[in-house]
Design a protein around this motif. Structure first.
Motif, short mmCIF file in Angstrom:
data_model
loop_
_atom_site.label_atom_id
_atom_site.label_comp_id
_atom_site.label_asym_id
_atom_site.label_seq_id
_atom_site.Cartn_x
_atom_site.Cartn_y
_atom_site.Cartn_z
N ASP A 1 30.93 30.47 47.74
CA ASP A 1 31.14 30.31 46.30
C ASP A 1 31.40 31.64 45.59
O ASP A 1 31.90 31.66 44.47
N VAL A 2 31.01 32.75 46.22
CA VAL A 2 31.08 34.04 45.54
C VAL A 2 31.87 35.10 46.31
O VAL A 2 32.15 36.17 45.77
N PHE A 3 32.25 34.81 47.54
CA PHE A 3 32.92 35.79 48.39
C PHE A 3 34.30 35.27 48.75
O PHE A 3 34.44 34.20 49.36
N MET A 4 35.34 36.00 48.32
CA MET A 4 36.72 35.56 48.53
C MET A 4 37.52 36.65 49.21
O MET A 4 37.15 37.82 49.18
N GLN A 5 38.63 36.26 49.78
CA GLN A 5 39.50 37.19 50.48
C GLN A 5 40.75 37.47 49.64
O GLN A 5 41.44 36.53 49.23
#
Length: 205
Positions: free
Chosen positions: A193-197
């Motif tokens: 929910d909080v970590f994206m690429q």
């Protein structure tokens, strides 16, 4: 304690043993590690007030709406930022660097911060935030618990600690021996929910 374990175990504790006080050696050890925290351009723009006087602590507790950790913790630290540290003899931040490096960095510091009050404040908030996290992890490694605080009257506390006009308070930190364990974690978001690429997902609108 391993640093990863300290991160996992660190929690905000609000009930401290009021009879316990940290020794001068322990406080020195803690702060020796806190001042290793990073700052942009090495300007070291944090300032730390250890509130020791019981009467002053009692007044700060009033300004924190009666929260008991203010007076009961072994150590109360007020994390402040010097908004003008960038222009106060900045060559001292690079005194151990080669002359050409020091001269270049001093010019960059002055160019970067001059005439940008918002940046000066934001930089102070970043610096104090990193220093506070260092303090919390160091305290945990030393066998103590901590409680970061922003629930207080900043203006009143600033008056009580004689805060200079070109300084601001970032937060307070209580450190001590707990009387009770922290409550279970209230709700942790999933990593996904909080970590994206590479950025946020595309929006439909």
């Amino acid at each position: 304690m391993d640093v990863l374990e300290a991160i996992r175990q660190r929690r905000s504790v609000r009930k401290f043993d009021p009879s316990h006080r940290m020794s001068e050696a322990e406080i020195g050890q803690l702060m020796d590690h806190v001042i290793l925290s990073p700052t942009a351009f090495n300007i070291q723009n944090w300032r730390f007030i250890a509130v020791r006087d019981p009467e002053l602590r009692a007044e700060i507790r009033k300004a924190a709406w009666g929260q008991s950790q203010v007076t009961d913790a072994s150590l109360l630290l007020v994390f402040c930022m010097d908004l003008k540290s960038w222009e106060k003899s900045p060559e001292r931040y690079w005194v151990n660097a080669p002359a050409h490096v020091s001269d270049s960095m001093v010019r960059e510091i002055q160019h970067f911060y001059r005439d940008d009050d918002m940046l000066q404040r934001d930089e102070g908030m970043r610096s104090c935030g990193m220093a506070a996290q260092t303090a919390m992890l160091a305290a945990k490694a030393m066998g103590y618990e901590s409680c970061p605080m922003d629930g207080f009257d900043f203006k009143r506390v600033g008056h009580l600690i004689n805060l200079p006009p070109d300084h601001r308070i970032c937060m307070m930190l209580c450190i001590g021996k707990p009387l009770a364990a922290a409550h279970p974690r209230a709700g942790q978001l999933e990593l996904a929910d909080v970590f994206m690429q590479d950025g946020f997902p595309e929006r439909d609108d």
